[in-house]
Design a protein around this motif. Sequence first.
Motif, PDB file in Angstrom:
ATOM      1  N   LEU A 191       0.821  -1.145  -0.078  1.00  0.00           N
ATOM      2  CA  LEU A 191       0.029   0.012  -0.038  1.00  0.00           C
ATOM      3  C   LEU A 191       0.822   1.082   0.107  1.00  0.00           C
ATOM      4  O   LEU A 191       2.063   1.203   0.180  1.00  0.00           O
ATOM      5  N   ASN A 192       0.292   2.401  -0.385  1.00  0.00           N
ATOM      6  CA  ASN A 192       1.147   3.428  -0.321  1.00  0.00           C
ATOM      7  C   ASN A 192       1.325   3.942   1.018  1.00  0.00           C
ATOM      8  O   ASN A 192       2.466   4.676   1.281  1.00  0.00           O
ATOM      9  N   ASP A 193       0.934   3.555   2.128  1.00  0.00           N
ATOM     10  CA  ASP A 193       1.415   3.788   3.501  1.00  0.00           C
ATOM     11  C   ASP A 193       2.536   2.941   3.942  1.00  0.00           C
ATOM     12  O   ASP A 193       2.995   3.062   5.167  1.00  0.00           O
ATOM     13  N   GLY A 194       2.840   2.115   2.909  1.00  0.00           N
ATOM     14  CA  GLY A 194       4.191   0.994   3.210  1.00  0.00           C
ATOM     15  C   GLY A 194       3.806  -0.390   3.845  1.00  0.00           C
ATOM     16  O   GLY A 194       4.661  -1.151   3.695  1.00  0.00           O
ATOM     17  N   ARG A 195       2.700  -0.413   4.209  1.00  0.00           N
ATOM     18  CA  ARG A 195       2.249  -1.875   4.511  1.00  0.00           C
ATOM     19  C   ARG A 195       2.190  -2.742   3.374  1.00  0.00           C
ATOM     20  O   ARG A 195       1.795  -2.471   2.432  1.00  0.00           O
ATOM     21  N   THR A 196       2.806  -4.117   3.786  1.00  0.00           N
ATOM     22  CA  THR A 196       2.911  -5.211   2.721  1.00  0.00           C
ATOM     23  C   THR A 196       1.813  -6.122   3.278  1.00  0.00           C
ATOM     24  O   THR A 196       1.914  -6.697   4.269  1.00  0.00           O
TER      25      THR A 196
END
Length: 388
Positions: free
Chosen positions: A147-152
């Motif tokens: 995701l754009n917030d860095g979560r994979t």
Amino acid sequence: MGPMNDDTTPQAPQGGGYQPVTSPYEVQEPEPVQEKRRVGLGTALALMLIGSVISGSIVGMVVANTAGGSGEIINSLQQPSAPAPDAPDNGVEQVAAAVLPTVVSIQVANRAGAGEGSGSIISSDGYVLTNHHVAAGGGNAFMQVTLNDGRTLPADYVASDAATDIAVVKIRDVSGLPVINFGNSGQLQVGQEVVAIGSPLGLSSTVTYGIVSALNRPVRASDGGGESSLIDAIQTDAAINPGNSGGPLVDMNGNLVGMNSVIASMSSGGEAGSIGLGFAIPSNFAKRVADQLIATGEATHPMLGVQVAARSDVDGALIASVEPDSPAAQAGLNAGDVVTRVDDRIIDHSDALVAAIRSQDFGQTVALEVRQQDTGQSRQVEVTLTSE
């Protein structure tokens, strides 16, 4: 080359990234499971920095020579930084800020290799719109999205349509995700400004800007192994590169008007890069197919009920055969007829006819201009396409 059936379902190439195009209608793709050779970013950045230093030195000399004779020394290091200008309404900055949270990077890996691409979140519970050639094989492979917030997060393959290079995947166990808004691709105009967002060469959250260069470009993508897809594409000069596949092309209100799928390339090998000729699947069409894939696991398309010959020496789409009791048969079309127009759209080859018919609505009545190949006489024919 054999006849092309407007209701056949060719298989699109698998693997992440783009398929380089050797002509506007003939597309070649490197092996899907091989890791793509990346641009040497370290070298490229070093060259860019050297260029900046030289440019800066020249500019500095010009400023020194035109500073006047007051003798006063002005040092910008001792001056306060200038405030950032306000972003214009509907500018690229605002579009990027609104759309980036709805765009994901997709990674797929199996025993044969790995691929990557991009996608747009179309539901808050995790459905993602992307390309078939990005997600294909995901049913038998490990898939994750970033995701754009860095979560994979892990994701699952839902379904895809190889004939049109459209797929849907779903992020596991999520809720409340930001969702991209669909625009009306039928209202696009040539010259209209657009923004492309995705993960070219693995560089996530990349934003590029350009215009709609052309509409209704029939583009056939093939891996050379019998798998191909045909899209009725939006052409854009916004820079898109391998890894942008499946990412959104949005208008200046941040609405999804296309899904980036194919690029043209001057190279016939695997070193494809942007030359300002990118192609996106229109959002109206992608939305229709995605709805079907989620609801039923497969997609169908309006059909005319003919086979067309892939002939380069015919100005139009040459009908090779007509299926009994099909819309074409009921309208009086015959083998040997050449379709030269669908409504107001010129048809100059067989792929153009297939793409134009797929883009229509189910059950829609279209006007065909048909020329008899032996006599050269033309006639107008109305055909009601198949229902869903």
